[in-house]
Design a protein around this motif. Sequence first.
Motif, PDB file in Angstrom:
ATOM      1  N   GLY A  25     -10.294  13.686 -40.465  1.00  0.00           N
ATOM      2  CA  GLY A  25      -9.262  14.444 -40.983  1.00  0.00           C
ATOM      3  C   GLY A  25      -7.931  13.208 -40.977  1.00  0.00           C
ATOM      4  N   ASN A  29      -8.132  28.318 -35.544  1.00  0.00           N
ATOM      5  CA  ASN A  29      -9.527  28.217 -35.595  1.00  0.00           C
ATOM      6  C   ASN A  29      -9.925  27.927 -34.103  1.00  0.00           C
ATOM      7  N   ASP A  76     -13.793  22.985 -32.302  1.00  0.00           N
ATOM      8  CA  ASP A  76     -15.362  23.042 -32.752  1.00  0.00           C
ATOM      9  C   ASP A  76     -16.381  22.970 -31.673  1.00  0.00           C
ATOM     10  N   LYS A  99     -18.687  24.273 -36.364  1.00  0.00           N
ATOM     11  CA  LYS A  99     -17.263  24.132 -36.791  1.00  0.00           C
ATOM     12  C   LYS A  99     -16.780  25.622 -36.400  1.00  0.00           C
ATOM     13  N   ASN A 133      -7.027  18.060 -29.745  1.00  0.00           N
ATOM     14  CA  ASN A 133      -7.511  18.829 -30.776  1.00  0.00           C
ATOM     15  C   ASN A 133      -7.083  18.463 -32.150  1.00  0.00           C
ATOM     16  N   GLU A 134      -7.793  17.949 -33.219  1.00  0.00           N
ATOM     17  CA  GLU A 134      -7.399  17.246 -34.510  1.00  0.00           C
ATOM     18  C   GLU A 134      -7.165  18.379 -35.348  1.00  0.00           C
ATOM     19  N   ASN A 135      -7.690  19.569 -34.943  1.00  0.00           N
ATOM     20  CA  ASN A 135      -7.386  20.817 -36.011  1.00  0.00           C
ATOM     21  C   ASN A 135      -6.546  21.735 -35.310  1.00  0.00           C
ATOM     22  N   TRP A 168      -3.392  24.152 -34.940  1.00  0.00           N
ATOM     23  CA  TRP A 168      -2.587  24.832 -35.917  1.00  0.00           C
ATOM     24  C   TRP A 168      -1.168  24.670 -35.825  1.00  0.00           C
ATOM     25  N   GLN A 208       1.973  16.441 -36.822  1.00  0.00           N
ATOM     26  CA  GLN A 208       0.929  17.289 -36.277  1.00  0.00           C
ATOM     27  C   GLN A 208       0.801  17.076 -34.902  1.00  0.00           C
TER      28      GLN A 208
END
Length: 561
Positions: free
Chosen positions: A22, A102, A105, A113, A228-230, A232, A240
């Motif tokens: 990502g 989320n 992972d 995921k 945490n690359e994801n 929120w 980010q």
Amino acid sequence: MLRQFLLSVAVVGFLASCSSSGGTDREDAGQKKVFRYNQAEGISSLDPAFARNQANIWATTQMFNGLFELNEDLYPVASLADTWKISEDGTTYTFRIRKGVNFHDNEVFEGGKGREIKAADFVYSFKRILDPATASTGAWIFNDKVKRDENGEIAEDWIEAVDDYTLVLRLEKPFGPFLEILTMPYAFVVPQEAVEKYGKDFRTHPIGTGPFVFKSWEEGNNLILLRNENYWRKDENGRQLPHLDAVQVTFINDKNQEFMTFQQGKLDFMSGNQADLTEQILAENGEVKEELREKFVVQKVPYLNTEYIGFMMNPDKYENKNHPLLNKDFRKALSSAINREEMISYLLNGLGTPGTSGIVPEALPSFSRDKVKGYTYDPKKAAEYLKAAGFPEGKGVPELTLHTTIQSKPIIEYLQKQWEAIGVKVNIEINQVATHQEMVDNGKVVFFRGSWLGDYPDAENYLSMFYSGNFAPAGPNKTNFSNKAFDDLYNKARYESEGFNRVDMYQAMDNIIVEEAPIIVLFYDEVLRLKQNYVKGLEPNPMNIPRLERVDFASQDQPVM
């Protein structure tokens, strides 16, 4: 410091082996930014259900989120709650859950995921806290507040997921600071799949929604969390979060060695209020030593902790029903004999502020030295109180025994001399912390050293120590104080949703405590926070919880992993 170097190498290895799928919008993506702090007392669990002490709270805060979080001013602000409303009667809370968030992972989810959180996850997480099988130390946050059925049992519908993104929570009666309760780690959301797979081992396999993802924990050695690359969240510039690549926690149990490691640049942050630490950093006037001012950033921050001396107020605990400790004027005499400013200056290197108001500490909005006037050093007034109590110049006072722990011995010896100066002889009995706590909680001692560290930032938490329905050991009222006017105000404030009205009631209750003197307030605590000059975005707060999601390094001068 070979061990410290090897730990850093381990972090680099973990970072190198992790995919950065990502991409990232960090300008310095070629460098790995690893934030390093030490936890002297060690971590016992990474499960939010057991986040009862500083070490566990600090770690879980980096990996999990709840509906709300505290801002720097200790006000609850939305986190995973998108919007919310409270019914007019203050008993029903309806939350709209933030979409697109989320879990980390992990293999417990389909395809590895992390799935999106739903309202049902909060239903599971909150019910888990109350489940006796969990044995959570945080069951109290809901147990005496949520809706009950006609049999007095917790109602089935106290919490409900109306749909995927709507959560309803019902209370038995209004509770003013309930949103503050929901900021605690006990109220963090966890995935049912992970808890069911790992069981009690969820403590070493934490999965949350927070800015950092668990990588490894070698108990007593090191804990490593990765970015945490994801996550929120983004910062105010649209970047980010988090900015850091990793967090490395070590467990050096000696504060002097920890400080030495910090000075060597091998830790980015440390915090504490231990005497040996303050003596190395602060001069006698409480200012940072001149030779340290340019080396790193030192902050003295108000801490939600009040240190006090307690008296047993229940006459049934005394053989002599006319014991001087049961006399309000005698207790006031002891309080007026204490030079708190001198005590803080000489014994604490100026770390702390004199307890010349009530039990509520300075960091909370209801604190007011003008509206809640406590006791100041006044030997003449102390003599007057002694005379009014029937013990002029201390004549007729039996030898008293004050119970404490070894950590408090210097302060208690100081008080001993202060009281001897007005004619009152006090002996000191020292016990281990666990023994002391058991004796105090079970009413086996009538004169004792105590402290109260706030669980959440509302004065109700401190004033609950004097509500007659909270007698120890089941509750926090260790003095067995009982006062109808206080109880009436406490119950009224507890159900008052308007903060300004609660402040007036809190101050009225605090004034009752000052007048009745079931305790002697010694001082309101402060804590030292040290950070390297290149660390930015690490803001202090009276809860002393470092939130690392916005932390960054200001230049390329910091150690690069």
